[in-house]
Enzyme design. Sequence first.
Site, PDB file in Angstrom:
ATOM      1  N   SER A   1      70.966  75.170  76.131  1.00  0.00           N
ATOM      2  CA  SER A   1      72.025  75.202  75.128  1.00  0.00           C
ATOM      3  C   SER A   1      71.949  74.045  74.144  1.00  0.00           C
ATOM      4  O   SER A   1      72.692  74.029  73.164  1.00  0.00           O
ATOM      5  CB  SER A   1      73.401  75.211  75.808  1.00  0.00           C
ATOM      6  OG  SER A   1      73.579  74.046  76.586  1.00  0.00           O
TER       7      SER A   1
ATOM      8  N   LYS B   1      83.027  73.465  76.689  1.00  0.00           N
ATOM      9  CA  LYS B   1      82.374  72.706  75.625  1.00  0.00           C
ATOM     10  C   LYS B   1      83.338  72.447  74.458  1.00  0.00           C
ATOM     11  O   LYS B   1      83.365  71.346  73.897  1.00  0.00           O
ATOM     12  CB  LYS B   1      81.133  73.453  75.145  1.00  0.00           C
ATOM     13  CG  LYS B   1      80.029  73.506  76.193  1.00  0.00           C
ATOM     14  CD  LYS B   1      78.842  74.343  75.726  1.00  0.00           C
ATOM     15  CE  LYS B   1      77.753  74.378  76.789  1.00  0.00           C
ATOM     16  NZ  LYS B   1      76.597  75.195  76.385  1.00  0.00           N
TER      17      LYS B   1
END
Length: 818
Positions: free
Chosen positions: A695, A738
Amino acid sequence: MADATLPTEASLVSLAVPEADGTFARAVILLGSAVVFPGVMTTVSLSTSEARAAAQTAMRLGETVLLLPHLPMTDPADGSPPTGIATEVAFGRLMRVPDDGYVGLVQGRRRVEVIDYVQREPYLVARARVAQPPAGASVAETAAVIQTMTTLFKRVSEITDTIPDDVLFHVLNSDDPGTLSDLVASTLSLSFEERLRLIQMVDPEKRVHHLALLLSQELSMLELKDEIAQQIQQEMDREQREVYLREQMRVIQSELGEQDFFQQELNDVREQIVTAQLPSEVQERAMKELSRLSIMSPLAPEVGMVRTYIDWLTGVPWHAATEDLLDLKHAQKVLDDEHYGLPKVKDRVLEYIAVRQLVKDNRSSPILCFVGPPGVGKTSLGKSIANALGRNFVRVSLGGVRDEAEIRGHRRTYIGALPGRILQTLRRSGTTNPVFMLDEIDKLGADFRGDPAAALLEVLDPEQNHAFVDHYLDVPYDLSKVLFITTANDLDPLQSALLDRLEVIEFNGYTEEEKIAIARRFLIPRQLEAHGLAGVGLRFDTAVLQLLIREYTYEAGVRNLEREIANVSRKIARMIAEKRRHPKRITPALVRRFLGPAPFDDLGANDQDEIGVATGLAWTPVGGDLLLIEAVVVPGKGNLTMTGSLGDVMQESAQTALSYLRTRAEDFGVPFDDFEGFDIHLHLPEGAVPKEGPSAGITLAVAIISAFTERKVRSSIAMTGEITLRGKILPVGGVKEKVLAARRGRIRHVLLPKQNEKDLVDIPKDALADMKITLVSDMDDVLDLVLLEGPPPGERRLDRLRDEKEKAQEESDGDDES
């Protein structure tokens, strides 16, 4: 033989008379592993023709014979007959034995020493001399040793029945150490080596001392054997006595019209089976075991095993069940009162209750799996679900379980066998439909005793668990009414077959607002009550809770937050106990004074625009985190260096990002020579923390492109997404964590992959209102948003370094030509 020799009384045979030199000649018979002591009548085997010839000649002439004990393996190397201490004996008679051999009855006379041989055919004849003992020892000492030896010998004769009475009589009435020692030695069961050692002891005092030691050892061994035999006999007598008394008691009770205790117990077991109202198959098994029990002896060791088995059969709940509370409003109230947030889980429980209202005979219950980081309320929510349904709650921790028998039970053939934890816990619950929590299912292990996770496949399968068979009970048991709830921190360790049977419900980390609400509704009242501060009027400011959440804890749940609240409460409790003035309002300044320096930085992000520094987002088991990525370009040979404990996948993402830059180098104004003349170094701070995953792909690409183009990166933007070689951006996981990490780090603008738009519904609305979410699908979109304007073409630092390097190379080439 009878014609050749006449029987001669051994007592009439005279000893050999020594000649002038003190020696005499006599026939010698070599004994294999036998020793004849002086003064003892015994038999010797005459296994060879030479031995028989020597015995026959001696009996005919009325002479003695020398018996020399020896082992064949000790024969001299030159083949000559052995020498040493022998016994001079007189033969009384020869007798034939069934195996066509002969034995001779001999009487030992005295010890002699064989010196050498004067004849070898037809039998051995040797010269010998009488073995004279050395000068005598102290008379008092010898008498004391003799007395000790006779006492020990008497004790040995009392324990064993192998010593004749006449031998004991002679021993007790003998005061000559030589005669006494030889008589005792011939009576004891000694090895050949010990007998050989005694016959070679010419000194009678030494023999007496040595025999006293042997008698002491023999006595110790005999006493131990006697003690063991007495214990065995006593145990047998006790059992026989108990059997006799029980039989006598049975007869007396029969005469009085009463039943014995064992029969009364059988009647109690029968009543226990009938009262339990077992299913037909289980009832049949229990009655069969009762029939076996009735024909057993009360003293049989299997009685306890059968009795325990019947107890388990009747003790497990077969029909008892609690009635479900199917009131949706009541369930909603219970769940909201005991837990804040968690809408997905609460909705699933309410849906289950609604289905039960509509389908009354619905037997199959869902198999829920709560997955999330520690401290988010997975286990406590199971208790709330049980309260909402009105069911009993039971819990089993599976952490560290490695034995399959812990789930399925042991077979009855094993000593100490018991059912598995499933049925043990159901017996403890007392009902067939409890809320059953299997905690820490991801911590199961496997070894040579089997795989517990495989044993759970039947337990957690609604299509199979209606007929679950425990190895101990060995009868089907219906688990379909049980509401199983499993908990795990991570799904990766679970087998795919087990995971397929679970309905996974994810527990995400709490937002800051949720933690503050939980602290006010649950944590603070609970800790004030626990520390005796409920009536003090202590108040925690919102700024204090924010400080504790941002700087003193770093977690997805609220467990550490509660510990810090407890820490502050203890400080106030001590002030009150010491009768000091104490504050009623907790402020951030007081918290810093009580708790000391904060272990965590609430920001952790870059606060200024820089070249080669990009801010990424990462997922961790305790929530999201900011991830700074630094990239620098230095003169070199085109190498890529990566530091910061990067995993293989993250290193591959960096390689992909660099390859993407090389394919678009002309578009970005980066000469191809830069990739050959400069090295790129990527670093992720906090190098001790391992980092892995794809990611960070777009963040790595932004940092590398910024380092080569010397365009600054906006520090107010955080990003996440996987990159391809074509610059496409792929979706990633952990979007909620996140985004909340960026919000906690004061970054309000986040770039997410376009395909992650569906995950925005998981983010709380109040958090989403504070954030600016930009969805991107290509690196061009990212670079336009993140990178600022760079220097004009040809004015980069890399351009100057490249020009200086080329100029230095030209000057070097010119010097070489000159």
